[in-house]
Design an enzyme around this catalytic site. Structure first.
Site, PDB file in Angstrom:
ATOM      1  CB  ALA A 201      14.295  -4.633  -5.375  1.00  0.00           C
TER       2      ALA A 201
ATOM      3  N   GLY B  93       0.805  -1.232   0.000  1.00  0.00           N
ATOM      4  CA  GLY B  93       0.000   0.000   0.000  1.00  0.00           C
ATOM      5  C   GLY B  93       0.830   1.271   0.000  1.00  0.00           C
ATOM      6  N   GLY B  94       2.127   1.154   0.345  1.00  0.00           N
ATOM      7  CA  GLY B  94       3.016   2.317   0.271  1.00  0.00           C
ATOM      8  C   GLY B  94       2.587   3.461   1.173  1.00  0.00           C
ATOM      9  CB  VAL B  95       3.480   7.090   1.056  1.00  0.00           C
ATOM     10  CG1 VAL B  95       2.958   8.372   1.701  1.00  0.00           C
ATOM     11  CG2 VAL B  95       4.984   6.985   1.225  1.00  0.00           C
TER      12      VAL B  95
ATOM     13  CG  HIS C 274     -33.536  20.248  -6.186  1.00  0.00           C
ATOM     14  ND1 HIS C 274     -32.635  21.256  -5.890  1.00  0.00           N
ATOM     15  CD2 HIS C 274     -34.617  20.444  -5.387  1.00  0.00           C
ATOM     16  CE1 HIS C 274     -33.170  22.035  -4.954  1.00  0.00           C
ATOM     17  NE2 HIS C 274     -34.371  21.552  -4.625  1.00  0.00           N
TER      18      HIS C 274
END
Ligand code: NAD
Length: 485
Positions: free
Chosen positions: A115, A40-42, A446
């Site tokens: 890596a 998921g990273g940052v 609306h």
């Protein structure tokens, strides 16, 4: 050392990398996704998602505080930081788990570790599961998606205790009585506003003449008004220089027009930008060229200078946006699979979760004029919209920019309630090459907030129903226009 072979390897499992891996698998490729931290990273772990969990909670605090005005009598809210943190962590855990399931379900192999290229077609992965030996992974194609990290500035080394990066701030270690936020950009504004809503006294220091530089000046004014209402102070043209510890207090020095000033606080959040993460990747071994600002140079299919190596997301340049990274991941994956996909979007929306929220897509009025368009402008204030009044969130406006000669829609800025959601319709309109009239003629349900977009388009044509249509005033310069607005 064991060697594994794949059709394609993605390095970095943020919203760029994890999406690229899924797309590659969908296209029949045998894929590995290498990640040293959490999937998921940052975005998922300490950026977009947890900050939105906090923002939603902080908004709830304010809604409860203001509920009496609407006849709802609630006790004054108290914040239980431990439970709020648990809620935020639960949100993150759910989504990170979901990404893991998606990768698995699509047949992507997730390899834990760091890596490093050893040749243009091979990496070594180290530091994975405890006791695991280094692995060599070979593939004819790689997608680099290692993202970006917070920039550190002299005088404000991140220590996780007194000086926070966004990562610490989003973890809500405590509610400081006084918080100084260095950087009035997107992260500083979003997180600083959370702390202000939860009860901290927040001071923003921004080096440029305005916070949220590049954003519509009128929207910035409303965000500043919102900060003032929450007792936050904003210093612009204020360059943070350093700080001193005096007992338990921190005294921050900043410079305005060359003159030193100080502000005393209990914690400092530094959010002065992000820089791409390329160190330790062995890009030289792969033959990948990095540009002067540290971003990897890519073409319209996200190919780098090394054949078979692609780079996407924050690594390949601004804007640093999760949804841009995901889109680029899909394009790179499709290019690897031999498709003709390339960067060809018309509309890249951006949303800032300040209060009021600000979102924009396409050209601003200034950009449209600078690009040679004779513009037509339409604006509609939420203060005149039934749904916004009923919600008691009437701050802000929708502003549309069209080309006067062709009638084409060129850009939209929305500042106000749910702007981050409302911008999606504008992005679709731009992507489909809509005329301003197309939106004006589209029946909108609306009472809803998107009616403001329809009304702004009608206003551009001089046909607004719920606002008086006035002929456009002559504009001398951008600055003059801003002052009048
Ligand atoms: P930013 O570039 O948006 O803002 C950093 C600000 O810090 C700038 O305005 C800069 O002038 C100021 N600054 C730099 N040095 C300073 C100093 N010494 N004293 C005072 N001010 C100083 O960076 P960010 O807020 O860290 O965000 C990083 C990236 O992440 C950005 O590209 C942003 O667009 C992206 N992001 C986007 C979202 C979103 O779309 N909702 C959310 C978070 C982050």
């Amino acid at each position: 050392m064991a060697t594994r072979t794949f059709d394609a390897v993605v390095i970095g499992a943020g919203p760029g990398g994890y999406v690229a891996a899924i797309r590659l698998a969908q296209l029949g490729k045998k894929v590995a996704l290498v990640e040293r931290e959490s999937l998921g990273g940052v975005c998922l772990n300490w950026g977009c998602i947890p900050s939105k969990a906090l923002i939603a909670a902080a908004n709830l605090v304010e809604d409860v505080r203001g509920a009496a005005e609407r006849g709802i009598l609630a006790d004054s809210p108290r914040v239980d930081l431990v439970r709020l943190r648990e809620f935020k962590n639960g949100v993150v855990k759910k989504l990170v788990g979901g990404v893991g399931q998606l990768e698995k379900g699509n047949g992507v192999e997730v390899i834990k570790g760091t890596a490093k290229f050893v040749s243009p077609t091979a990496i070594e992965v180290s530091g994975g599961e405890a006791g695991a030996e280094k692995a060599r992974v070979e593939a004819p194609a790689f997608i680099l998606a290692t993202g970006a990290r917070s920039i550190e500035i002299p005088g404000f080394a991140f220590d996780g205790t007194d000086v926070w990066s966004a990562k610490e701030a989003v973890d809500l270690p405590e509610l400081p009585k006084r918080l100084v936020v260095v950087g009035g950009g997107v992260i500083g504004l979003e997180l600083g506003t959370v702390y202000a809503k939860l009860g901290s006294e927040v001071t923003f220091l921004e080096a440029l003449p305005t916070i949220l530089s590049g954003i519509d000046a009128e929207a910035v004014r409303l965000v500043q008004k919102g900060l003032r209402q929450r007792k936050a102070t904003v210093h612009v043209n204020a360059k943070a220089k350093g700080f001193e510890r005096k007992g338990k207090e921190l005294v921050v020095t900043f410079e305005v027009d060359g003159a030193a000033q100080t502000v005393t606080c209990d914690k400092i959040l530094v959010a002065v930008g992000m820089r791409p993460v390329t160190d330790g990747l062995g890009l030289e071994a792969a033959g990948v060229k990095v540009g002067p600002k540290g971003f990897v140079e890519v073409d319209a299919q996200y190919r780098t200078s090394a054949p078979g190596v692609f780079a996407i997301g924050d690594l390949s340049g601004p804007p640093l946006l999760a949804h841009k990274a995901s889109k680029e991941g899909e394009i790179a994956a499709e290019a690897i699979a031999g498709k003709k996909s390339a960067r060809d979007w018309v509309a890249m929306p951006a949303a800032i979760f300040s209060d009021p929220e600000v979102a924009a897509v396409g050209l601003s009025e200034e950009q449209a004029r600078a690009a040679g368009h004779e513009t037509m402008i339409g604006k509609f204030a939420f203060a005149a919209l039934g749904r916004a009044i009923a919600m008691d969130h009437t701050e802000g406006f929708v502003k549309v920019v069209g080309d006067k000669k062709t009638g084409l829609l060129l850009g939209v800025t929305i500042c106000g309630p749910e702007a981050s959601d409302l911008i999606a319709e504008a992005a679709l309109a731009l992507e489909m090459g809509a005329y301003v009239e197309d939106v004006a003629l589209t029946v909108h349900a609306h009472p809803t907030l998107p009616e403001a977009f329809m009304e702004a388009c009608k206003a551009a044509l001089g046909e607004a129903i719920h606002a008086l249509n006035r002929p456009e005033r002559p504009r001398k310069t951008d600055g003059a226009a801003d002052q009048k607005a």
